[in-house]
Design an enzyme around this catalytic site. Structure first.
Site, short mmCIF file in Angstrom:
data_model
loop_
_atom_site.label_atom_id
_atom_site.label_comp_id
_atom_site.label_asym_id
_atom_site.label_seq_id
_atom_site.Cartn_x
_atom_site.Cartn_y
_atom_site.Cartn_z
N ASP A 141 -5.49 -1.50 -7.18
CA ASP A 141 -4.77 -1.36 -5.91
C ASP A 141 -5.65 -1.67 -4.71
OD1 ASP A 141 -2.32 -0.95 -4.60
OD2 ASP A 141 -2.88 1.08 -4.05
N ASP A 173 0.04 -5.71 -11.22
CA ASP A 173 -0.53 -6.07 -9.91
C ASP A 173 -1.95 -6.61 -9.96
OD1 ASP A 173 1.83 -5.19 -8.76
OD2 ASP A 173 1.04 -3.24 -8.24
N ASP A 195 9.23 7.61 -5.31
CA ASP A 195 8.23 6.86 -4.59
C ASP A 195 7.54 7.74 -3.54
OD1 ASP A 195 9.05 4.60 -5.98
OD2 ASP A 195 10.55 4.10 -4.47
#
Length: 402
Positions: A194, A232, A382
């Protein structure tokens, strides 16, 4: 697992992070367009499962990253997400072993494993099933149990835990084999995960990651398995230096080869971002540099995001065509929360009006699309309807009623 993601690419995350990055880069007189994603890092009490938090960002503006999810017990499922804005195509360095890396990336493709034909594994320790068991009298329980809890979903391994991860993976693959099912496993421990955002973490360096992946591979068993390798890690790699990107891509190439060698029936998929993020040509260039065409069985898209399945099919095929890999490469799409498509730009945190997508299956009937999966378990927040990564019955019920 703690994590965050932003609706990768046109609707989620990273405004805040992007803003910070842009500010720093401005000082250096460089303008960088970065899509941000938020992952999940939270590990369950047994350390093997995690929850994830999605987060995207629309074209011009970047959004705040999602928060870190809460822990879960005996079995985890979670998923990250990202939604950066499309960036112009740019070449990526080909993978090469770093100073701390183990073996070099392979140069010739191995024969892909067949797409599993049996059903997908449902983790009995998932957060949704824990909630169902603990709340038998809740009026929302029947709907949440039947529409979400009954569906198979991915099991995340988001904790850097050498000495333990092999046993944790083995516990899942053994349960799946005993049930005659195919597990979906998500290793999520790449260094600089991240890019220092909300879901930062992972192994301390590339050598440590190589060793962790080798342990992970020891738990794969001999039955069919689907591995979603490091969400990601490729689509969000623009934030790294050229040297850091090269080292990461080399590590992912080695990881794919290690996993496939440990279990020839395992299919390994590399990070393809999603249709609202990078152009197919740019994503394919990065995938090629990371060894996806030689060390993997295809790509995954839309993890923890909301992009429509039809858009993802088209995008995945474009990326695969640009990747120019050997026959047998396919794509899997996360359909867990995309039933109503993407929310309005900027709405990434438990957005209202979303719905469950197509149920998980390996029988899609679509060319080059190997499976529709629930990588992000619906109902895991979230960070708005509940603590980030925690199961939210309110959010789950909203998705179930669509």
């Amino acid at each position: 697992m703690p994590g965050r993601r932003a609706q990768r690419r046109t609707t989620h995350r990273a405004r805040r992070r992007g803003a910070r990055r842009h500010g720093l880069l401005a000082v250096a007189s460089a303008v960088v367009a970065i899509g941000a994603t938020a992952g999940l890092i939270e590990a369950g009490q047994d350390g093997r499962r995690s929850t994830a938090v999605p987060e995207p960002s629309p074209p011009p503006v970047l959004q705040p990253l999602p928060a870190i999810p809460t822990t879960r017990a005996p079995s985890p499922t979670a998923s990250p997400s990202a939604t950066p804005t499309p960036a112009p195509a740019s070449p990526f360095p080909s993978p090469s072993a770093s100073r701390t890396s183990a073996a070099p990336a392979p140069t010739s493709p191995a024969a892909p494993a067949p797409v599993p034909g049996n059903g997908l594994f449902r983790d009995p320790g998932s957060q949704v099933l824990q909630w169902v068991r603990a709340n038998p009298d809740d009026p929302r329980r029947p709907l949440i149990e039947s529409r979400i809890g009954a569906q198979p979903a991915a099991v995340w391994f988001a904790q850097y835990n050498p000495g333990q991860v092999a046993g944790e993976v083995r516990a899942v693959t053994r349960d799946a084999a005993a049930a005659g099912r195919t597990p979906v496993l998500v290793p999520y421990a790449v260094p600089d995960r991240d890019c220092g955002g909300a879901s930062q973490g992972g192994a301390p360096d590339i050598a440590a990651y190589d060793a962790w992946i080798r342990e992970f591979a020891q738990g794969l068993g001999a039955g069919p398995a689907i591995v979603i390798l490091e969400p990601d890690a490729i689509a969000l790699s623009d934030c790294l230096t050229a040297e850091g990107r090269t080292a990461r891509f080399a590590a992912l190439a080695r990881a794919g080869s290690t996993l496939r060698a440990a279990n020839p029936k395992a299919r390994v998929y590399f990070d393809g971002g999603h249709s609202g993020w990078h152009p197919p040509s740019k994503q394919a260039a990065a995938l090629r540099a990371a060894g996806a065409a030689t060390s993997g069985d295809g790509i995954f898209t839309n993890v923890a995001n909301f992009r429509p399945t039809a858009d993802e099919r088209t995008y995945a095929r474009q990326v695969l065509a640009a990747l120019g890999g050997p026959a047998g490469l396919g794509a899997v799409i996360d359909t867990s929360r995309n039933g109503n498509g993407a929310p309005a730009p900027g709405q990434w945190c438990d957005p209202e009006g979303r719905a469950l997508g197509q149920p998980p299956t390996t029988r899609t009937g679509e060319r080059l699309i190997d499976a529709y999966l629930w990588v992000k378990l619906p109902g895991e927040s979230d960070g708005c309807t509940a603590a980030p990564g925690a199961f939210s019955p309110e959010y789950a019920h909203g998705l179930a009623t669509g």
